[in-house]
Design a protein around this motif. Structure first.
Motif, PDB file in Angstrom:
ATOM      1  N   ILE A  37       0.833  -1.205   0.000  1.00 23.04           N
ATOM      2  CA  ILE A  37       0.000   0.000   0.000  1.00 23.04           C
ATOM      3  C   ILE A  37       0.867   1.255   0.000  1.00 23.04           C
ATOM      4  CG2 ILE A  37      -1.788   1.267   1.220  1.00 23.04           C
ATOM      5  CD1 ILE A  37      -2.643  -1.407  -0.136  1.00 23.04           C
ATOM      6  N   SER A  38       1.961   1.247   0.773  1.00 18.85           N
ATOM      7  CA  SER A  38       2.813   2.429   0.841  1.00 18.85           C
ATOM      8  C   SER A  38       3.614   2.641  -0.438  1.00 18.85           C
ATOM      9  CB  SER A  38       3.770   2.329   2.036  1.00 18.85           C
ATOM     10  OG  SER A  38       4.678   1.264   1.877  1.00 18.85           O
ATOM     11  N   SER A  39       3.676   1.628  -1.305  1.00 19.50           N
ATOM     12  CA  SER A  39       4.401   1.770  -2.570  1.00 19.50           C
ATOM     13  C   SER A  39       3.722   2.737  -3.523  1.00 19.50           C
ATOM     14  CB  SER A  39       4.533   0.406  -3.261  1.00 19.50           C
ATOM     15  OG  SER A  39       3.285  -0.018  -3.809  1.00 19.50           O
ATOM     16  N   GLY A  40       2.421   2.983  -3.344  1.00 18.07           N
ATOM     17  CA  GLY A  40       1.669   3.842  -4.244  1.00 18.07           C
ATOM     18  C   GLY A  40       1.233   3.157  -5.520  1.00 18.07           C
ATOM     19  N   LEU A  41       1.583   1.879  -5.665  1.00 16.41           N
ATOM     20  CA  LEU A  41       1.217   1.145  -6.879  1.00 16.41           C
ATOM     21  C   LEU A  41      -0.254   0.763  -6.895  1.00 16.41           C
ATOM     22  CD1 LEU A  41       4.332  -1.207  -6.997  1.00 16.41           C
ATOM     23  CD2 LEU A  41       3.774   0.523  -8.716  1.00 16.41           C
ATOM     24  N   VAL A  42      -0.845   0.608  -5.724  1.00 24.86           N
ATOM     25  CA  VAL A  42      -2.226   0.150  -5.619  1.00 24.86           C
ATOM     26  C   VAL A  42      -2.971   0.974  -4.583  1.00 24.86           C
ATOM     27  CG1 VAL A  42      -1.648  -2.229  -6.274  1.00 24.86           C
ATOM     28  CG2 VAL A  42      -1.646  -1.572  -3.857  1.00 24.86           C
ATOM     29  N   GLN A  43      -4.268   0.826  -4.615  1.00 20.18           N
ATOM     30  CA  GLN A  43      -5.111   1.412  -3.581  1.00 20.18           C
ATOM     31  C   GLN A  43      -6.092   0.336  -3.112  1.00 20.18           C
ATOM     32  OE1 GLN A  43      -6.980   4.734  -5.474  1.00 20.18           O
ATOM     33  NE2 GLN A  43      -8.091   3.495  -6.971  1.00 20.18           N
ATOM     34  N   VAL A  75      -6.364  -2.642  -5.884  1.00 22.77           N
ATOM     35  CA  VAL A  75      -6.272  -2.557  -7.338  1.00 22.77           C
ATOM     36  C   VAL A  75      -5.306  -1.446  -7.715  1.00 22.77           C
ATOM     37  CG1 VAL A  75      -8.619  -3.427  -7.660  1.00 22.77           C
ATOM     38  CG2 VAL A  75      -8.227  -0.948  -7.488  1.00 22.77           C
ATOM     39  N   SER A  76      -4.965  -1.384  -8.991  1.00 21.06           N
ATOM     40  CA  SER A  76      -4.016  -0.388  -9.463  1.00 21.06           C
ATOM     41  C   SER A  76      -4.443   1.020  -9.050  1.00 21.06           C
ATOM     42  CB  SER A  76      -3.897  -0.460 -10.988  1.00 21.06           C
ATOM     43  OG  SER A  76      -3.009   0.534 -11.467  1.00 21.06           O
ATOM     44  N   ALA A  77      -3.460   1.812  -8.626  1.00 20.68           N
ATOM     45  CA  ALA A  77      -3.756   3.176  -8.190  1.00 20.68           C
ATOM     46  C   ALA A  77      -4.031   4.106  -9.360  1.00 20.68           C
ATOM     47  CB  ALA A  77      -2.601   3.713  -7.349  1.00 20.68           C
ATOM     48  N   SER A  78      -3.710   3.665 -10.580  1.00 20.62           N
ATOM     49  CA  SER A  78      -3.969   4.492 -11.759  1.00 20.62           C
ATOM     50  C   SER A  78      -4.203   3.593 -12.962  1.00 20.62           C
ATOM     51  CB  SER A  78      -2.789   5.423 -12.036  1.00 20.62           C
ATOM     52  OG  SER A  78      -1.647   4.680 -12.420  1.00 20.62           O
ATOM     53  N   GLU A  79      -4.850   4.140 -13.969  1.00 19.36           N
ATOM     54  CA  GLU A  79      -5.128   3.356 -15.168  1.00 19.36           C
ATOM     55  C   GLU A  79      -3.847   2.916 -15.869  1.00 19.36           C
ATOM     56  OE1 GLU A  79      -7.797   5.201 -17.865  1.00 19.36           O
ATOM     57  OE2 GLU A  79      -9.454   5.355 -16.424  1.00 19.36           O
ATOM     58  N   SER A  80      -2.794   3.695 -15.743  1.00 20.49           N
ATOM     59  CA  SER A  80      -1.544   3.385 -16.420  1.00 20.49           C
ATOM     60  C   SER A  80      -0.593   2.549 -15.562  1.00 20.49           C
ATOM     61  CB  SER A  80      -0.831   4.675 -16.832  1.00 20.49           C
ATOM     62  OG  SER A  80      -0.529   5.462 -15.684  1.00 20.49           O
ATOM     63  N   GLY A  81      -1.002   2.251 -14.335  1.00 21.31           N
ATOM     64  CA  GLY A  81      -0.130   1.498 -13.442  1.00 21.31           C
ATOM     65  C   GLY A  81       0.089   0.073 -13.920  1.00 21.31           C
ATOM     66  N   ARG A  84      -2.413  -5.049 -11.580  1.00 24.88           N
ATOM     67  CA  ARG A  84      -3.863  -5.228 -11.721  1.00 24.88           C
ATOM     68  C   ARG A  84      -4.506  -5.378 -10.353  1.00 24.88           C
ATOM     69  NH1 ARG A  84      -7.747  -9.348 -12.667  1.00 24.88           N
ATOM     70  NH2 ARG A  84      -6.221 -11.001 -12.377  1.00 24.88           N
ATOM     71  N   ILE A  85      -4.043  -6.360  -9.608  1.00 25.87           N
ATOM     72  CA  ILE A  85      -4.629  -6.654  -8.301  1.00 25.87           C
ATOM     73  C   ILE A  85      -3.533  -7.174  -7.371  1.00 25.87           C
ATOM     74  CG2 ILE A  85      -6.215  -8.178  -7.029  1.00 25.87           C
ATOM     75  CD1 ILE A  85      -8.020  -8.249  -9.424  1.00 25.87           C
ATOM     76  N   GLY A  86      -3.648  -6.818  -6.118  1.00 27.95           N
ATOM     77  CA  GLY A  86      -2.919  -7.474  -5.054  1.00 27.95           C
ATOM     78  C   GLY A  86      -3.935  -7.897  -4.006  1.00 27.95           C
ATOM     79  N   ARG A  87      -3.809  -9.113  -3.508  1.00 29.96           N
ATOM     80  CA  ARG A  87      -4.791  -9.540  -2.500  1.00 29.96           C
ATOM     81  C   ARG A  87      -4.220 -10.656  -1.647  1.00 29.96           C
ATOM     82  NH1 ARG A  87      -4.433 -14.040  -2.925  1.00 29.96           N
ATOM     83  NH2 ARG A  87      -5.277 -15.575  -4.334  1.00 29.96           N
ATOM     84  N   TYR A  88      -4.812 -10.856  -0.491  1.00 27.40           N
ATOM     85  CA  TYR A  88      -4.391 -11.980   0.333  1.00 27.40           C
ATOM     86  C   TYR A  88      -5.569 -12.534   1.119  1.00 27.40           C
ATOM     87  CZ  TYR A  88      -4.232  -9.215   4.737  1.00 27.40           C
ATOM     88  OH  TYR A  88      -4.548  -8.459   5.830  1.00 27.40           O
ATOM     89  N   ALA A  89      -5.428 -13.800   1.486  1.00 29.55           N
ATOM     90  CA  ALA A  89      -6.328 -14.449   2.428  1.00 29.55           C
ATOM     91  C   ALA A  89      -5.466 -15.000   3.555  1.00 29.55           C
ATOM     92  CB  ALA A  89      -7.110 -15.570   1.756  1.00 29.55           C
ATOM     93  N   ILE A 240      10.618  -3.938  -8.929  1.00 30.45           N
ATOM     94  CA  ILE A 240      10.410  -4.133 -10.373  1.00 30.45           C
ATOM     95  C   ILE A 240       9.168  -3.376 -10.831  1.00 30.45           C
ATOM     96  CG2 ILE A 240       9.850  -5.842 -12.150  1.00 30.45           C
ATOM     97  CD1 ILE A 240      11.480  -7.860 -10.420  1.00 30.45           C
ATOM     98  N   MET A 241       8.089  -3.500 -10.083  1.00 30.95           N
ATOM     99  CA  MET A 241       6.845  -2.827 -10.471  1.00 30.95           C
ATOM    100  C   MET A 241       7.013  -1.303 -10.455  1.00 30.95           C
ATOM    101  SD  MET A 241       4.511  -5.006 -11.329  1.00 30.95           S
ATOM    102  CE  MET A 241       5.803  -6.005 -12.044  1.00 30.95           C
ATOM    103  N   GLN A 242       7.831  -0.797  -9.557  1.00 30.36           N
ATOM    104  CA  GLN A 242       8.083   0.642  -9.529  1.00 30.36           C
ATOM    105  C   GLN A 242       8.810   1.090 -10.789  1.00 30.36           C
ATOM    106  OE1 GLN A 242       6.870   2.774  -7.521  1.00 30.36           O
ATOM    107  NE2 GLN A 242       6.805   2.073  -5.408  1.00 30.36           N
TER     108      GLN A 242
END
Length: 306
Positions: A37-43, A75-81, A84-89, A240-242
């Protein structure tokens, strides 16, 4: 556990993200989710309340002991990010209130997956950490390839296809170094977990950490060597994603429509395989019922690409 997310300053802060206490894999999920979450890649996005959590009595345990599940998604923080998804159970066997202490000889599971956008030829980060009664542990952490290699045989680790397109190829060496550090240099601590079914081997890279742990030393290994590897693999994936996020030309690397369709199909194949062959399905069904299990798998954990 000595490693906490970069947004925290206190050694207990990662646990505080989800409250005090928790099961074996709570520090793992706290670290990873905080970093993601702190990476800014997703919200974060709200998981439907009836799927976000559930609880079931732990059979054979003292009254008040429960097996709880918590589900989070982003999900992605922007359309251009690039993500797609990060999730956990997260499943935890916890003792009676008010302490909710971890019952280590119970069910503890963390299933965390980070998915890149479906038009990018990038691996999925899959992390499955499973502890079952009797201190039986299965650990799989990997940069999982999505492109199919027609020459790949039935053995995991035989794929000759690179994990990344040329402009990001430097990261393959970084992953190889992590694998060398955490797997090859300590086979007595994290031994190879055994043969992988041919259908699943397509989605394992040569750099997978795949091990089975048991016995009285297993919990210490999880809290130390496995935790360090988990954090290193996660940190590198986010790095890498950054870089991909900052690459303005990544979407225009190929005008080959058939290649783009192959990439998308690879992502869909991965989702279909994980959805159809989820090894946790029987356990989740036994704990929370078929309706909950099928809905959380299909609608949150492995939801269809739009």
């Amino acid at each position: 556990f000595t490693r906490v997310a970069s947004t925290t300053t206190d050694s207990s802060s990662a646990d505080n993200l989800h409250g005090s206490g928790g099961g074996i894999y709570r520090p793992f999920s706290s670290y990873a989710w905080n970093k993601l979450i702190s990476s800014g890649l997703v919200q974060t996005v709200e998981v439907p309340p009836h799927l976000a959590s559930n609880s079931s009595p732990a059979k054979g345990s003292p009254e008040g002991t429960t097996v709880n599940i918590q589900v989070e998604s982003a999900v992605s923080a922007s359309e251009s990010g690039p993500m797609r998804i990060g999730r956990y159970a997260l499943l935890e066997t916890l003792g009676p209130k008010p302490k909710l202490a971890s019952v280590d000889n119970g069910i503890h599971v963390l299933n965390m997956v980070l998915f890149p956008k479906a038009d990018l030829p990038l691996p999925v980060l899959g992390m499955d950490l499973v502890t079952l009664p009797g201190m039986r542990n299965l650990i799989a952490i990997d940069f999982q390839p999505i492109l199919k290699n027609p020459d790949q045989g039935g053995d995991a680790g035989t794929t000759a296809l690179p994990l990344f397109p040329p402009q990001y190829s430097k990261y393959e060496e970084r992953i190889r170094q992590l694998h060398e550090k955490h797997v090859l240099q300590q086979p007595e601590i994290l031994p190879w977990g055994g043969d992988i079914p041919p259908a699943a081997s397509r989605f394992f890279s040569p750099y997978a950490l795949w091990t089975r742990l048991k016995g009285e030393g297993a919990l210490s290994t999880i809290r130390n060597e496995v935790y360090d590897a988990f954090c290193d693999y996660l940190d590198l994936y986010l790095e890498i994603m950054q870089e991909v996020s900052a690459d303005e030309n990544r979407q225009n690397e190929s005008d080959d429509q058939s290649y783009l369709e192959e990439i998308r199909q690879g992502h869909q194949d991965y989702l279909n395989y994980r959805k159809d062959n989820d090894p946790a399905r029987p356990m989740l069904t036994r704990l929370y019922g078929q309706d909950y299990t099928e809905e959380v798998i299909s609608d949150v954990l492995f939801q269809t690409i739009e």
